[in-house]
Design an enzyme around this catalytic site. Sequence first.
Site, short mmCIF file in Angstrom:
data_model
loop_
_atom_site.label_atom_id
_atom_site.label_comp_id
_atom_site.label_asym_id
_atom_site.label_seq_id
_atom_site.Cartn_x
_atom_site.Cartn_y
_atom_site.Cartn_z
N ALA A 99 89.53 -9.67 88.00
CA ALA A 99 89.48 -8.36 88.67
C ALA A 99 90.56 -8.23 89.75
O ALA A 99 90.79 -9.15 90.54
CB ALA A 99 88.12 -8.08 89.30
N GLY B 236 89.03 -3.10 88.56
CA GLY B 236 89.70 -1.87 88.19
C GLY B 236 90.56 -1.24 89.27
O GLY B 236 91.11 -0.16 89.08
N LYS C 285 80.37 -14.72 79.60
CA LYS C 285 80.84 -14.38 80.94
C LYS C 285 79.71 -13.65 81.66
O LYS C 285 79.29 -12.56 81.26
CB LYS C 285 82.08 -13.49 80.89
CG LYS C 285 82.57 -13.11 82.28
CD LYS C 285 83.52 -11.94 82.24
CE LYS C 285 83.70 -11.40 83.65
NZ LYS C 285 84.38 -10.09 83.68
#
Length: 263
Positions: free
Chosen positions: A192, A166, A105
């Site tokens: 995300a 986050g 990734k």
Amino acid sequence: MQIDPLAPLSIGKRDFASRLLVGTGKYKDFNETGAAIEASGADIVTVAIRRSNIGQDPSEPNLLDVIPPERYTILPNTAGCYTAEDAVRTCRLARELLDGHNLVKLEVLGDEQTLYPDVTATLKAAEELVNDQFDVMVYTSDDPILAKRLEELGCVAVMPLAAPIGSGLGIQNKYNLLNIIENASVPIIVDAGVGTASDATVAMELGCDGVLMNTAIAQANDPVLMASAMKKGIEAGREAYLAGRMPRRRYASASSPIDGTFF
């Protein structure tokens, strides 16, 4: 034609039963990490090579003891890299540590506060890694043009953000995601921004092929229970997408037909 909701997620030449991908950071300890990942049902587990010990330091606990490679597909990531050069170097280190493993990734960050991707550096690193025979799953912005360009370079999956890393803000850009999905011929995996199970469901209902998450599980009050909820949310969203939702209407429509009533 009947569509199989259990059809595997195909990435490159690999097939995976689960469409939920999970990370390993921010848990209180390895026991919690292992329990939450097991509850998630995930097949793919992503590991930050620059922040996690997967054998680099034999004197420290090894993360692979709780996520054994014979059970999970380990997805090394380049979290913490701010240049294309650092990202490429990190992927090559991961390949050495994992005995030739080439599924990675890629993320190249451009800003420490938002962790937003540096798209120019991402394109550069992606091209170099693809040429070096890596199977690249790439974290990117929600720009449809950029997503298509990364696909054309040879990335095996494109992973646009739904909101900042986050943040837990949920899907903030559904129209951009739809544009990316409709024009893609590789898997589109939201990476995300997810905060709770309903966010994962929305992503899947839009037609995303999968969702990658870490903070939403690891920082829940009960990470193991949240991992289980995320698993169900992914499955529900996938089934709803395949089923096809009813049309939206401005006015009421009776649930029971009026024609043919007895009185």
